[in-house]
Each structure stands twice: as C-alpha cells, then as structure tokens.
Design a protein around this motif. Structure first.
Motif, mmCIF file in Angstrom:
data_model
loop_
_atom_site.group_PDB
_atom_site.id
_atom_site.type_symbol
_atom_site.label_atom_id
_atom_site.label_comp_id
_atom_site.label_asym_id
_atom_site.label_seq_id
_atom_site.Cartn_x
_atom_site.Cartn_y
_atom_site.Cartn_z
ATOM 1 N N TYR A 1 0.830 -1.202 0.000
ATOM 2 C CA TYR A 1 0.000 0.000 0.000
ATOM 3 C C TYR A 1 0.868 1.258 0.000
ATOM 4 O O TYR A 1 0.503 2.267 -0.609
ATOM 5 N N LYS A 2 1.996 1.196 0.678
ATOM 6 C CA LYS A 2 2.899 2.349 0.719
ATOM 7 C C LYS A 2 3.386 2.694 -0.687
ATOM 8 O O LYS A 2 3.389 3.874 -1.071
ATOM 9 N N ASP A 3 3.813 1.686 -1.438
ATOM 10 C CA ASP A 3 4.337 1.946 -2.778
ATOM 11 C C ASP A 3 3.233 2.412 -3.726
ATOM 12 O O ASP A 3 3.463 3.281 -4.573
ATOM 13 N N ILE A 4 2.042 1.851 -3.589
ATOM 14 C CA ILE A 4 0.921 2.314 -4.417
ATOM 15 C C ILE A 4 0.618 3.774 -4.105
ATOM 16 O O ILE A 4 0.382 4.586 -5.006
ATOM 17 N N ALA A 5 0.635 4.123 -2.817
ATOM 18 C CA ALA A 5 0.377 5.509 -2.421
ATOM 19 C C ALA A 5 1.426 6.451 -3.007
ATOM 20 O O ALA A 5 1.103 7.538 -3.490
ATOM 21 N N ASP A 6 2.697 6.035 -2.991
ATOM 22 C CA ASP A 6 3.754 6.863 -3.574
ATOM 23 C C ASP A 6 3.512 7.097 -5.062
ATOM 24 O O ASP A 6 3.641 8.222 -5.562
ATOM 25 N N GLU B 1 -10.146 -1.384 0.473
ATOM 26 C CA GLU B 1 -10.152 -0.076 -0.177
ATOM 27 C C GLU B 1 -9.948 1.071 0.815
ATOM 28 O O GLU B 1 -9.188 2.015 0.554
ATOM 29 N N LYS B 2 -10.606 0.994 1.959
ATOM 30 C CA LYS B 2 -10.495 2.069 2.951
ATOM 31 C C LYS B 2 -9.054 2.208 3.447
ATOM 32 O O LYS B 2 -8.536 3.324 3.594
ATOM 33 N N MET B 3 -8.397 1.073 3.692
ATOM 34 C CA MET B 3 -7.015 1.116 4.161
ATOM 35 C C MET B 3 -6.104 1.748 3.120
ATOM 36 O O MET B 3 -5.244 2.576 3.444
ATOM 37 N N LEU B 4 -6.300 1.374 1.864
ATOM 38 C CA LEU B 4 -5.485 1.938 0.791
ATOM 39 C C LEU B 4 -5.705 3.444 0.687
ATOM 40 O O LEU B 4 -4.742 4.216 0.552
ATOM 41 N N CYS B 5 -6.951 3.879 0.735
ATOM 42 C CA CYS B 5 -7.247 5.309 0.644
ATOM 43 C C CYS B 5 -6.630 6.078 1.808
ATOM 44 O O CYS B 5 -6.155 7.209 1.641
ATOM 45 N N ASP B 6 -6.620 5.477 3.011
ATOM 46 C CA ASP B 6 -5.984 6.125 4.163
ATOM 47 C C ASP B 6 -4.483 6.282 3.934
ATOM 48 O O ASP B 6 -3.898 7.322 4.274
ATOM 49 N N PHE B 7 -3.847 5.243 3.366
ATOM 50 C CA PHE B 7 -2.420 5.335 3.037
ATOM 51 C C PHE B 7 -2.169 6.489 2.077
ATOM 52 O O PHE B 7 -1.235 7.273 2.244
ATOM 53 N N ILE B 8 -3.020 6.591 1.061
ATOM 54 C CA ILE B 8 -2.834 7.631 0.042
ATOM 55 C C ILE B 8 -3.057 9.011 0.646
ATOM 56 O O ILE B 8 -2.304 9.962 0.359
ATOM 57 N N ALA C 1 -0.694 14.103 2.188
ATOM 58 C CA ALA C 1 -0.488 15.194 3.142
ATOM 59 C C ALA C 1 0.995 15.374 3.478
ATOM 60 O O ALA C 1 1.490 16.506 3.566
ATOM 61 N N ALA C 2 1.720 14.266 3.635
ATOM 62 C CA ALA C 2 3.141 14.343 3.989
ATOM 63 C C ALA C 2 3.979 14.851 2.827
ATOM 64 O O ALA C 2 4.920 15.641 3.025
ATOM 65 N N PHE C 3 3.662 14.424 1.616
ATOM 66 C CA PHE C 3 4.482 14.781 0.465
ATOM 67 C C PHE C 3 4.247 16.229 0.029
ATOM 68 O O PHE C 3 5.195 16.975 -0.222
ATOM 69 N N GLY D 1 2.540 18.657 1.797
ATOM 70 C CA GLY D 1 2.663 19.611 2.891
ATOM 71 C C GLY D 1 1.808 20.841 2.672
ATOM 72 O O GLY D 1 0.605 20.758 2.436
ATOM 73 N N SER D 2 2.448 22.011 2.729
ATOM 74 C CA SER D 2 1.729 23.275 2.569
ATOM 75 C C SER D 2 1.188 23.475 1.153
ATOM 76 O O SER D 2 0.357 24.344 0.917
ATOM 77 N N GLN D 3 1.664 22.647 0.200
ATOM 78 C CA GLN D 3 1.196 22.754 -1.187
ATOM 79 C C GLN D 3 0.022 21.827 -1.479
ATOM 80 O O GLN D 3 -0.406 21.724 -2.636
ATOM 81 N N ALA D 4 -0.497 21.158 -0.467
ATOM 82 C CA ALA D 4 -1.561 20.168 -0.676
ATOM 83 C C ALA D 4 -2.778 20.779 -1.372
ATOM 84 O O ALA D 4 -3.422 20.128 -2.201
ATOM 85 N N ALA D 5 -3.077 22.033 -1.064
ATOM 86 C CA ALA D 5 -4.247 22.675 -1.682
ATOM 87 C C ALA D 5 -4.038 22.893 -3.173
ATOM 88 O O ALA D 5 -5.017 23.022 -3.924
ATOM 89 N N ASP D 6 -2.787 22.946 -3.618
ATOM 90 C CA ASP D 6 -2.504 23.129 -5.045
ATOM 91 C C ASP D 6 -2.588 21.816 -5.823
ATOM 92 O O ASP D 6 -2.603 21.822 -7.055
ATOM 93 N N PHE D 7 -2.611 20.687 -5.104
ATOM 94 C CA PHE D 7 -2.687 19.364 -5.740
ATOM 95 C C PHE D 7 -3.796 18.545 -5.064
ATOM 96 O O PHE D 7 -3.542 17.511 -4.456
ATOM 97 N N PRO D 8 -5.058 19.018 -5.139
ATOM 98 C CA PRO D 8 -6.150 18.319 -4.444
ATOM 99 C C PRO D 8 -6.422 16.938 -5.048
ATOM 100 O O PRO D 8 -6.218 16.718 -6.244
#
Length: 254
Positions: free
Chosen positions: A77-82, A108-115, A120-122, A124-131
């Motif tokens: 799930y981590k790699d899919i999220a990346d 599905e819920k677990m995968l979506c939580d990973f993503i 949010a981590a990747f 950061g403050s630019q999250a609103a620019d990449f919704p």
C-alpha cells in the motif's frame, strides 16, 4: 629459518589481499561516481512536488488519466500511495488502480488512508494546489476536468472489467425503447458501470503480459507500458515511464 620464511610469506599474502580489497573498493567508488554523474541533476535532489511538476512541464504530453494494473500477489500500500501521489504531482487528473484478484477493493479504505497520509506528507503546505478526491463504494467516478478541480482516485475490481460489458449489453437489451440500429459507442458507454475516464496510459506491474480482464471498452486508445513490480518502485522509474508515454505517437490504427 623455515618458520620465519613462512611467517613472512603469510604477511606478504595478507598485505596482498588488503591491497586487492582496497583497489576493488576504490574502483567501485569511481564506478558509482561516474554513474551518478550521468543521472539528471533533478534526481540528485529529494523529490518535491515542484520538481516533479517542473519536469512534467517539459514533456510534449502527459497522461490525463492513468490506470495502474497490478498483477502481483504481494501488495504494498505504501508503494501504491507513492505512485499515486507522484502521478498527481506530474499532472495526472485521474488515477485508477486495477487489481485482478480484487484484494485492493476489499481493503479499499485502508489503501485510501495510506494515500491520504502520503498526500499530506508529500505535498505539505502545497496540498491545496494538488487536491485529490476519492471515489469509493461503487460510486460513479467524475470525469477529470480543469487543473483547479481535484484529481480523482478510484479502485477498480474484476466486476468492473468484462462483466461490466456483459451487464451493459443486458441492460440495453431489456429497455423497451431500445432498437439495434440506435446502438452507438456513446450510448453503450453511458450504460457501463462504473463510468470512468478512458485511461491514456496503462502501466502493468508484474510478470503477466495479459490485461486479465481490465476494463476492455475503455482501452481502445490507451498506451500500455510495463514495470516489473510496484514494490520498491522509485520516482526515477515512474518518470521514465511518463517520458516514454510523452514520446509515443498515436496512429489510431493507421
């Protein structure tokens, strides 16, 4: 005298081994330095949303809609999220994940939580620019629209493949006002469930050359590329795939 000579020989052999090891290590360091110098300068830095977006801006084209076809028993799930987050940073407006075994749909819920957490981590403050929005529970997936609208993520299951085509045919045939001469690609597409955007690019992960039933109706214009595995995939591999897509010329059967 003989023992002294043996001791001297052993010391000489030891020094020879140490010198050989030093030469091998030094040679390896030189080899790695040369290879690193061949890499594009942007890969030497830690990946950031702006660096990925800047790289993508140099491509002649980029996929608007991307399908990740995962044909592997082991799932990360981590790699899919990346992969999803990097794709959104590169300007992809819709990302679909196809797991032929259906395991991702179950979790599905677990995968979506990973993503969500990775997003949010990747960004950061630019999250609103990449919704990024999530379509779950079999809801209809919105068409990717303007750059200001959120990118779309959805998990597809085996029932969304060939079975969806069969269901669409049955549904049309049961309509009292249906006539065969009225059948058109648009009418048939409207009867498909789920309604997803046609993928511009399909990336197959795994050893299978087959699409294993992946939404056949939507793939008539898709470019299909492969990576050996989604596990431990890195940004450089994904950028290479996107750049291959950017160089593809669609001939539409010509």
């Amino acid at each position: 005298v003989f023992s002294v000579q043996c001791t001297a020989l052993r010391r000489m052999s030891l020094w020879g081994v140490l010198l050989a090891l030093l030469h091998a290590v030094y040679g390896m360091v030189l080899w790695l330095r040369e290879r690193l110098q061949l890499l594009p300068s942007w890969l030497h830095r830690a990946p950031s949303p702006s660096s990925i977006a800047a790289r993508a801006a140099t491509w002649p084209k980029r996929p608007t809609s991307l399908c990740l076809a995962i044909h592997e028993q082991q799932l990360s799930y981590k790699d899919i999220a990346d992969i999803v987050v990097w794709s959104v940073a590169a300007g992809v407006r819709a990302v679909y994940v196809w797991d032929s075994a259906g395991a991702l749909k179950v979790n599905e819920k677990m995968l979506c939580d990973f993503i969500r957490n990775t997003h949010a981590a990747f960004f950061g403050s630019q999250a609103a620019d990449f919704p990024l929005s999530f379509t779950t529970g079999g809801a209809a997936s919105p068409e990717p629209q303007s750059k200001s609208s959120p990118a779309v993520f959805q998990v597809l299951q085996p029932a969304d493949g060939r079975q969806s085509v069969v269901k669409a045919v049955i549904s049309l045939s049961q309509r009292h006002d249906f006539k065969p001469e009225l059948l058109s690609p648009d009418l048939f597409a409207q009867s498909l469930d789920p309604k997803i955007a046609d993928p511009d690019l399909v990336i197959i992960f795994g050893k299978h050359d087959s699409l294993l039933g992946l939404v056949p109706w939507h793939l008539h214009l898709s470019e299909i590329l492969r990576l050996p595995s989604h596990i431990d995939v890195d940004l450089a591999q994904m950028m290479t795939v996107f750049e291959k897509f950017a160089k593809c010329q669609q001939r539409h059967g010509k």
